[in-house]
Enzyme design. Structure first.
Site, short mmCIF file in Angstrom:
data_model
loop_
_atom_site.label_atom_id
_atom_site.label_comp_id
_atom_site.label_asym_id
_atom_site.label_seq_id
_atom_site.Cartn_x
_atom_site.Cartn_y
_atom_site.Cartn_z
N PHE A 23 0.84 -1.20 0.00
CA PHE A 23 0.00 0.00 0.00
C PHE A 23 0.88 1.25 0.00
O PHE A 23 1.79 1.38 0.85
CB PHE A 23 -0.90 0.02 1.24
CG PHE A 23 -1.98 -1.02 1.22
CD1 PHE A 23 -1.69 -2.35 1.50
CD2 PHE A 23 -3.28 -0.68 0.89
CE1 PHE A 23 -2.68 -3.32 1.47
CE2 PHE A 23 -4.28 -1.64 0.85
CZ PHE A 23 -3.98 -2.97 1.14
N CYS A 29 -6.14 15.02 1.14
CA CYS A 29 -7.37 14.71 0.41
C CYS A 29 -8.07 16.03 0.11
O CYS A 29 -7.93 17.01 0.85
CB CYS A 29 -8.28 13.80 1.24
SG CYS A 29 -9.71 13.20 0.31
N CYS A 33 -14.70 13.90 4.56
CA CYS A 33 -15.88 13.09 4.89
C CYS A 33 -15.97 12.90 6.40
O CYS A 33 -14.96 12.63 7.06
CB CYS A 33 -15.76 11.73 4.21
SG CYS A 33 -15.54 11.84 2.42
N CYS A 36 -14.54 9.58 7.65
CA CYS A 36 -13.19 9.22 7.24
C CYS A 36 -12.45 8.52 8.40
O CYS A 36 -12.39 9.05 9.50
CB CYS A 36 -12.42 10.46 6.81
SG CYS A 36 -10.78 10.04 6.14
N ASP A 37 -11.92 7.33 8.12
CA ASP A 37 -11.25 6.56 9.18
C ASP A 37 -9.74 6.47 8.92
O ASP A 37 -9.08 5.58 9.44
CB ASP A 37 -11.87 5.17 9.32
CG ASP A 37 -11.81 4.36 8.02
OD1 ASP A 37 -11.23 4.86 7.04
OD2 ASP A 37 -12.33 3.23 7.99
N THR A 38 -9.20 7.39 8.09
CA THR A 38 -7.79 7.31 7.73
C THR A 38 -7.06 8.58 8.14
O THR A 38 -7.45 9.68 7.73
CB THR A 38 -7.64 7.15 6.19
OG1 THR A 38 -8.50 6.12 5.76
CG2 THR A 38 -6.20 6.81 5.83
N GLU A 92 -7.23 3.34 -5.35
CA GLU A 92 -8.47 3.61 -4.63
C GLU A 92 -8.65 5.13 -4.61
O GLU A 92 -7.77 5.83 -4.13
CB GLU A 92 -8.40 3.06 -3.21
CG GLU A 92 -8.23 1.55 -3.16
CD GLU A 92 -8.10 1.00 -1.73
OE1 GLU A 92 -8.45 -0.16 -1.53
OE2 GLU A 92 -7.63 1.73 -0.84
N HIS A 182 -9.82 -6.45 6.84
CA HIS A 182 -8.62 -6.16 7.63
C HIS A 182 -8.99 -5.79 9.07
O HIS A 182 -8.24 -6.08 10.00
CB HIS A 182 -7.78 -5.06 6.98
CG HIS A 182 -8.55 -3.82 6.67
ND1 HIS A 182 -9.60 -3.79 5.78
CD2 HIS A 182 -8.41 -2.55 7.13
CE1 HIS A 182 -10.08 -2.57 5.71
NE2 HIS A 182 -9.39 -1.79 6.52
S1 SF4 Z 1 -13.03 9.09 3.30
FE1 SF4 Z 1 -11.24 10.34 3.89
S2 SF4 Z 1 -9.69 9.87 2.36
FE2 SF4 Z 1 -11.65 9.14 1.52
S3 SF4 Z 1 -12.45 10.87 0.29
FE3 SF4 Z 1 -13.30 11.11 2.35
S4 SF4 Z 1 -11.86 12.47 3.44
FE4 SF4 Z 1 -10.81 11.68 1.61
#
Ligand code: SF4
Length: 188
Positions: A23, A29, A33, A36-38, A92, A182
């Site tokens: 990865f 970004c 969102c 968002c979990d990242t 992705e 995962h």
């Molecule tokens: S979930 Fe997170 S990484 Fe994905 S588009 Fe939304 S803000 Fe961007």
């Protein structure tokens, strides 16, 4: 390029779930969102050569370009270098930005959010399901449609969304269920 992290694991989601993959997480970004979990903001500056050298440390020949939003920084030359090294390149993306000129990817997974999709080719549509109206996704052309229950962080709500996602797929069999395996396996 601003790279948040490079790591080796199994692809957890969608059509390639279970595939050993390297990865490459691009930092940053263009969307924000609520679910968002990242954590994708921190970064190390890396050249294309640095990235190829780093991914070469792992035995898999499947790369997942992810983020953040990879198209903010993706270059055709990076993808060409990866192809020259024999890697299968999956991306992705939230789909809101076109690919750079001449960029050829092996598999595009698009997870649309509340912003217009500008990608012209999608292999895999992956919709994060929160119980929303699904008709806006009908017009997308894609080889595979995956419905993935949103991880809300609340067990009861997650169970409700899983049940609703299963019911939706059974009623609309062109949709497949995608799970974040995962997280179920407690791996990255
Ligand atoms: S979930 Fe997170 S990484 Fe994905 S588009 Fe939304 S803000 Fe961007």
């Amino acid at each position: 390029m601003r790279i948040n992290e490079i790591f080796y694991s199994l692809q957890g989601e969608g059509c390639h779930a279970g595939t050993p993959a390297v990865f490459v997480r691009f930092a940053g970004c263009n969307l924000k969102c609520s679910f968002c979990d990242t954590a994708h903001e921190a970064f190390t500056e890396m050249s294309e050569e640095d990235i190829v050298r780093e991914v070469s440390r792992y035995p898999a020949r499947h790369i997942v370009l992810t983020g953040g939003e990879p198209t903010l920084q993706l270059t055709t030359s990076l993808v060409d270098r990866l192809h020259a090294g024999g890697w299968y390149v999956q991306m992705e993306t939230n789909g809101t930005r076109p690919l750079p000129e001449g960029c050829r990817l092996d598999w595009v997974t698009c997870s649309p959010k509340d912003s217009p999709v500008r990608l012209t080719h999608i292999d895999e549509l992956k919709v994060v399901y929160t119980g929303q109206d699904m008709t806006p996704y009908d017009h997308y052309e894609a080889s595979v449609r995956n419905l993935q229950p949103c991880d809300t962080g609340h067990a009861d709500e997650n169970a409700r969304l899983l049940k609703a996602s299963i019911a939706y797929c059974l009623d609309h069999p062109d949709w497949h269920l995608s799970l974040q395996t995962h997280k179920l396996l407690n791996i990255r």
